[in-house]
Scaffold this active site. Sequence first.
Site, PDB file in Angstrom:
ATOM      1  N   HIS A  19       0.803  -1.218   0.000  1.00 20.37           N
ATOM      2  CA  HIS A  19       0.000   0.000   0.000  1.00 20.37           C
ATOM      3  C   HIS A  19       0.837   1.269   0.000  1.00 20.37           C
ATOM      4  O   HIS A  19       0.402   2.292  -0.544  1.00 20.37           O
ATOM      5  CB  HIS A  19      -0.973  -0.043   1.179  1.00 20.37           C
ATOM      6  CG  HIS A  19      -2.036  -1.085   1.009  1.00 20.37           C
ATOM      7  ND1 HIS A  19      -2.638  -1.734   2.055  1.00 20.37           N
ATOM      8  CD2 HIS A  19      -2.584  -1.619  -0.135  1.00 20.37           C
ATOM      9  CE1 HIS A  19      -3.526  -2.602   1.581  1.00 20.37           C
ATOM     10  NE2 HIS A  19      -3.498  -2.550   0.256  1.00 20.37           N
ATOM     11  N   HIS A  42      -8.122  -8.194  -7.701  1.00 21.51           N
ATOM     12  CA  HIS A  42      -8.468  -9.030  -6.548  1.00 21.51           C
ATOM     13  C   HIS A  42      -8.772  -8.097  -5.377  1.00 21.51           C
ATOM     14  O   HIS A  42      -7.958  -7.906  -4.474  1.00 21.51           O
ATOM     15  CB  HIS A  42      -7.331  -9.986  -6.207  1.00 21.51           C
ATOM     16  CG  HIS A  42      -7.007 -10.983  -7.282  1.00 21.51           C
ATOM     17  ND1 HIS A  42      -6.332 -10.641  -8.436  1.00 21.51           N
ATOM     18  CD2 HIS A  42      -7.286 -12.309  -7.393  1.00 21.51           C
ATOM     19  CE1 HIS A  42      -6.192 -11.717  -9.203  1.00 21.51           C
ATOM     20  NE2 HIS A  42      -6.765 -12.740  -8.601  1.00 21.51           N
ATOM     21  N   SER A 100      -6.941  -2.231  -0.717  1.00 22.99           N
ATOM     22  CA  SER A 100      -6.529  -1.459  -1.888  1.00 22.99           C
ATOM     23  C   SER A 100      -7.664  -0.648  -2.515  1.00 22.99           C
ATOM     24  O   SER A 100      -7.463   0.522  -2.876  1.00 22.99           O
ATOM     25  CB  SER A 100      -5.910  -2.388  -2.937  1.00 22.99           C
ATOM     26  OG  SER A 100      -4.777  -3.053  -2.414  1.00 22.99           O
ATOM     27  N   GLU A 118     -13.789  -8.903  -7.577  1.00 21.70           N
ATOM     28  CA  GLU A 118     -13.637  -9.914  -6.528  1.00 21.70           C
ATOM     29  C   GLU A 118     -14.435 -11.148  -6.917  1.00 21.70           C
ATOM     30  O   GLU A 118     -15.611 -11.054  -7.291  1.00 21.70           O
ATOM     31  CB  GLU A 118     -14.122  -9.381  -5.177  1.00 21.70           C
ATOM     32  CG  GLU A 118     -14.089 -10.388  -4.049  1.00 21.70           C
ATOM     33  CD  GLU A 118     -12.735 -11.054  -3.865  1.00 21.70           C
ATOM     34  OE1 GLU A 118     -12.691 -12.304  -3.790  1.00 21.70           O
ATOM     35  OE2 GLU A 118     -11.716 -10.339  -3.822  1.00 21.70           O
ATOM     36  N   ASP A 143     -13.898 -13.096 -12.224  1.00 16.09           N
ATOM     37  CA  ASP A 143     -12.498 -13.481 -12.281  1.00 16.09           C
ATOM     38  C   ASP A 143     -11.674 -12.259 -12.678  1.00 16.09           C
ATOM     39  O   ASP A 143     -11.852 -11.700 -13.762  1.00 16.09           O
ATOM     40  CB  ASP A 143     -12.339 -14.601 -13.313  1.00 16.09           C
ATOM     41  CG  ASP A 143     -10.932 -15.175 -13.373  1.00 16.09           C
ATOM     42  OD1 ASP A 143      -9.958 -14.395 -13.257  1.00 16.09           O
ATOM     43  OD2 ASP A 143     -10.797 -16.399 -13.555  1.00 16.09           O
ATOM     44  N   GLY A 144     -10.751 -11.871 -11.805  1.00 15.51           N
ATOM     45  CA  GLY A 144      -9.958 -10.683 -12.066  1.00 15.51           C
ATOM     46  C   GLY A 144      -9.099 -10.777 -13.309  1.00 15.51           C
ATOM     47  O   GLY A 144      -8.878  -9.766 -13.994  1.00 15.51           O
ATOM     48  N   ASP A 164      -3.203  -8.742  -7.175  1.00 15.70           N
ATOM     49  CA  ASP A 164      -2.840  -9.148  -5.812  1.00 15.70           C
ATOM     50  C   ASP A 164      -3.601 -10.410  -5.433  1.00 15.70           C
ATOM     51  O   ASP A 164      -4.501 -10.380  -4.595  1.00 15.70           O
ATOM     52  CB  ASP A 164      -3.174  -7.979  -4.859  1.00 15.70           C
ATOM     53  CG  ASP A 164      -2.985  -8.339  -3.392  1.00 15.70           C
ATOM     54  OD1 ASP A 164      -2.182  -9.247  -3.102  1.00 15.70           O
ATOM     55  OD2 ASP A 164      -3.658  -7.730  -2.553  1.00 15.70           O
TER      56      ASP A 164
END
Length: 285
Positions: A19, A42, A100, A118, A143-144, A164
């Site tokens: 971060h 994600h 995030s 997500e 699905d990212g 991530d």
Amino acid sequence: MFAYQHGFHAGNHADVLKHVVLLALLEALRRKAKPFFVLDTHGGDGLYALNSAQALKVGEYRGGVGRLWDERGLHPAIDAWLDAVAAENAEGELLRYPGSPRLVVWQLREKDRLVAVEGHNNVFPRLAENLRGLPGARAEHGDGYRALKAHLPPASGRGLVLIDPSYEARGEYQRLTQALKLIHGRFRQGLVAVWYPLLPNKPAAAWLEEVATLGIPDILVAELSVDEPSSGRGLYGSGMLLVNPPWGLEAMLRDVLPLLHAQLSLDGAGGWRVSTLVDEQGGRG
């Protein structure tokens, strides 16, 4: 893949690294007036209660954000991250930690946009709630990695892709490699930040070597470890792979990582590194 719950780990040393870097990348994007787009593949919950049963079970935040909460003035980049965390804790007590998506959304200007993806069926409703009504932000269930095709290139032509994953799924590094190829083909000028764990039983070195052969130029690697690798399964550190890092980021990381290591390491164990994986001309660093 869907057993992972970040609530157990929110605010730990890995989140600190991720971060601090994320906010520095957003600051770089904000230097220009043209709008930018952020895709968080994600997204997680978006916001975590540090007094929840999950967070208190292992208390990882105490060895991360908890150690830095009262340490102002170490470096402007660390202060910027602490300010962002403090914005979620109006009471002055460390009770919540922003993921995030929440860190991104407060950095958006009028025409900037965030899509946070997500895939976990139980987590997505919390992400949607934590982004509800916030200007410029949208939560997306799915699905990212597949979202990359749907959202890139962005209409603005500027932006950041943050990847991530939990690294619990088989073949995660292979999916990451394919994702980097896709991003390079569709959004070559975009910033890309990939978080990866440092685990004794899942070394990332082989994946980094593979990435270096993909023909993608200008890749920087930053790693922070707070302990020495052992035969256990514990996370002893983490890294950020950065494609197209903005000017000044490498110098900032070389200043900041030693400070973070001094605050977060266990009895001085572990270490840090910032290195060029691939230079701007495509040569090995």
